[in-house]
Scaffold this motif. Structure first.
Motif, PDB file in Angstrom:
ATOM      1  N   PRO A 122       0.809  -1.225   0.000  1.00  0.00           N
ATOM      2  CA  PRO A 122       0.000   0.000   0.000  1.00  0.00           C
ATOM      3  C   PRO A 122       0.843   1.275   0.000  1.00  0.00           C
ATOM      4  O   PRO A 122       0.483   2.254  -0.647  1.00  0.00           O
ATOM      5  N   PHE A 123       1.959   1.278   0.729  1.00  0.00           N
ATOM      6  CA  PHE A 123       2.835   2.459   0.744  1.00  0.00           C
ATOM      7  C   PHE A 123       3.302   2.781  -0.669  1.00  0.00           C
ATOM      8  O   PHE A 123       3.275   3.930  -1.108  1.00  0.00           O
TER       9      PHE A 123
ATOM     10  N   GLU B 106       1.984   1.850  -3.517  1.00  0.00           N
ATOM     11  CA  GLU B 106       0.876   2.213  -4.392  1.00  0.00           C
ATOM     12  C   GLU B 106       0.463   3.678  -4.213  1.00  0.00           C
ATOM     13  O   GLU B 106       0.025   4.325  -5.159  1.00  0.00           O
ATOM     14  N   ARG B 107       0.599   4.192  -3.000  1.00  0.00           N
ATOM     15  CA  ARG B 107       0.198   5.579  -2.725  1.00  0.00           C
ATOM     16  C   ARG B 107       1.282   6.590  -3.087  1.00  0.00           C
ATOM     17  O   ARG B 107       0.999   7.792  -3.196  1.00  0.00           O
TER      18      ARG B 107
ATOM     19  N   ALA C 127       0.966   9.091  -6.345  1.00  0.00           N
ATOM     20  CA  ALA C 127      -0.092  10.101  -6.247  1.00  0.00           C
ATOM     21  C   ALA C 127       0.254  11.154  -5.205  1.00  0.00           C
ATOM     22  O   ALA C 127       0.048  12.359  -5.425  1.00  0.00           O
ATOM     23  N   ASN C 128       0.787  10.726  -4.064  1.00  0.00           N
ATOM     24  CA  ASN C 128       1.172  11.693  -3.035  1.00  0.00           C
ATOM     25  C   ASN C 128       2.268  12.620  -3.534  1.00  0.00           C
ATOM     26  O   ASN C 128       2.262  13.822  -3.261  1.00  0.00           O
TER      27      ASN C 128
ATOM     28  N   ARG D 146       1.226  15.807  -1.500  1.00  0.00           N
ATOM     29  CA  ARG D 146       0.313  15.518  -0.386  1.00  0.00           C
ATOM     30  C   ARG D 146       1.015  14.692   0.680  1.00  0.00           C
ATOM     31  O   ARG D 146       1.722  13.733   0.372  1.00  0.00           O
TER      32      ARG D 146
ATOM     33  N   ALA E 228       1.741  11.892   3.430  1.00  0.00           N
ATOM     34  CA  ALA E 228       1.356  10.475   3.420  1.00  0.00           C
ATOM     35  C   ALA E 228       0.577  10.110   4.688  1.00  0.00           C
ATOM     36  O   ALA E 228       1.020   9.309   5.525  1.00  0.00           O
TER      37      ALA E 228
ATOM     38  N   GLU F 277      -2.120   8.272   5.280  1.00  0.00           N
ATOM     39  CA  GLU F 277      -2.508   6.877   5.480  1.00  0.00           C
ATOM     40  C   GLU F 277      -1.324   6.017   5.918  1.00  0.00           C
ATOM     41  O   GLU F 277      -1.475   5.119   6.763  1.00  0.00           O
ATOM     42  N   ASN F 278      -0.157   6.280   5.359  1.00  0.00           N
ATOM     43  CA  ASN F 278       1.023   5.487   5.710  1.00  0.00           C
ATOM     44  C   ASN F 278       1.394   5.670   7.177  1.00  0.00           C
ATOM     45  O   ASN F 278       1.695   4.704   7.882  1.00  0.00           O
TER      46      ASN F 278
ATOM     47  N   ASP G 129       8.490   3.666   0.166  1.00  0.00           N
ATOM     48  CA  ASP G 129       8.232   5.109   0.054  1.00  0.00           C
ATOM     49  C   ASP G 129       9.238   5.877   0.894  1.00  0.00           C
ATOM     50  O   ASP G 129       9.200   5.827   2.131  1.00  0.00           O
TER      51      ASP G 129
ATOM     52  N   THR H 269       7.796   8.547   3.476  1.00  0.00           N
ATOM     53  CA  THR H 269       7.277   7.964   4.705  1.00  0.00           C
ATOM     54  C   THR H 269       8.413   7.552   5.634  1.00  0.00           C
ATOM     55  O   THR H 269       8.360   7.781   6.844  1.00  0.00           O
TER      56      THR H 269
END
Length: 378
Positions: free
Chosen positions: A22-23, A25-26, A29-30, A35, A37, A39-40, A79, A82
């Motif tokens: 998930p990290f 994948e995001r 876009a971040n 933007r 992170a 959610e991470n 990421d 993060t």
């Protein structure tokens, strides 16, 4: 999933891998939107990762520096933003646990908040006029004692993770003492505001905005410490090169994926089979191998050293940061040479790795300071 329930480093690394997908994948876009992170960081809080460097007697994991750099490197593969963001929180707790320079009651209160509610902290020390605090400039931010409180006024830059911090550690000059203090300022303090200024092309999802303090008042007990002029070596800063090593590893993997899947019409096999390409991968692997062994060995040296030995480890820590970061930059460059012009496409993660990895040159300690320190030892 709970990092505090694991007993080995291998189990912790396996947990990181469950978050890595998930990290990753995001990340694109971040980065594109600049933007933070959110959610991470929330995932890391919910799984107990942020508690791993809090002392065990306050409900944390009390992990070693070697474990920290391994875990931070693994996060950075997914990421870099993060990894660097949470690395500051993790490292600061490790450093404070080792040095115990803070007011004891305040330290316990912050530790229990981190272990209980997964509260996040980071130091805000950089200012536009003073530059990096490692260069020795006195903060223009001031702290004045008034009516049994401290009143703080000033502006901090590069406040990484500022969108979600629960406590800001603010360095400020205390005029009447002619000294610099570190003050713990809760997020909900009146007069503290985060101004979204982060426009860097590197590590765009770190939320490293400005923090403004306008007569922000905190109790006298929130003075954590008076800083000494002599800066002792800080092992936790190895979380920085660990981040850039992870970014370089991600670049290597992306280049390998491309090389194994791309077959131009001038060949009847993927470019991965070309000797010139394999040689470049060999160069990448050598650089990462050198960086990894250097970083890990210095981290283990720190873990095994006594308090007096650690005071002499500044050159080793600085050299590890400098070598690992520069090897990482060179490895990403080689990965882009393998992929070619496609690596500059906005769709390719390599252009993000290229921008992110170069930020390491501007994290402390800087190369010139490291070389002067090594020269002084000689």
């Amino acid at each position: 999933m709970d990092f505090l329930q694991t007993s080995t480093l291998e189990e912790k690394l396996e947990l990181i891998q469950t978050l890595a997908g998930p990290f990753s994948e995001r990340a694109a876009a971040n980065d594109l939107k600049g933007r933070f992170a959110f959610e991470n960081i929330q995932d890391l809080k919910e799984t107990g990762y942020t508690k791993l460097t809090v002392p065990q007697n306050y409900g944390g994991g009390g992990i070693s520096l070697y474990e920290l750099v391994r875990l931070q490197e693994a996060i950075a593969v997914a990421d870099g933003s993060t990894a660097l963001s949470i690395g500051w929180h993790m490292g600061i707790f490790m450093h404070l646990s080792e040095t115990r320079t803070w007011n004891g009651q305040l330290f316990e209160r912050i530790c229990r908040a981190a272990a209980g509610e997964a509260a996040l902290i980071n130091t805000c020390a950089t200012e536009a006029q003073t530059g990096s605090p490692t260069r020795g400039g006195m903060p223009e931010t001031t702290a004045t004692e008034k009516n049994g409180e401290w009143a703080l006024n000033g502006r901090k830059t590069f406040a990484t993770m500022s969108p979600v911090l629960d406590f800001f550690i603010i360095t400020a000059t205390i005029p009447e003492k002619e000294a610099v203090g570190s003050f713990v300022v809760p997020r909900d303090t009146a007069g503290l505001s985060v101004i979204e200024t982060w426009d860097s092309i590197a590590l765009r999802a770190t939320g490293s905005h400005d923090v403004v303090l306008e007569n922000a008042k905190v109790p006298l007990a929130n003075l954590a410490e008076i800083q000494t002029k002599k800066k002792e070596p800080a092992g936790y800063l190895l979380h920085i090169p660990a981040c850039y090593l992870g970014i370089a590893e991600a670049a290597k993997r992306e280049a390998a994926r491309f090389a194994k899947s791309y077959t131009p019409n001038s060949l009847n096999h993927p470019i991965a089979e070309l000797p010139a390409i394999r040689q470049k991968f060999g160069e990448i692997e050598l650089k990462l191998m050198q960086a990894r062994h250097f970083l890990y060995s210095v981290a283990k040296m720190w873990d095994e050293a006594g308090a007096e030995q650690r005071k002499e480890m500044g050159p080793e820590l600085g050299a590890a940061k400098m070598a690992v970061t520069n090897h990482a930059i060179e490895a990403v460059d080689l990965a882009m040479r393998i992929v070619g012009a496609r690596s500059l496409s906005e769709k390719s993660p390599l252009q993000r790795y290229y921008r992110d990895v170069r930020a390491g040159l501007h994290n402390p300690p800087m190369d010139d300071a490291v070389l002067m320190q090594l020269g002084a030892r000689v």
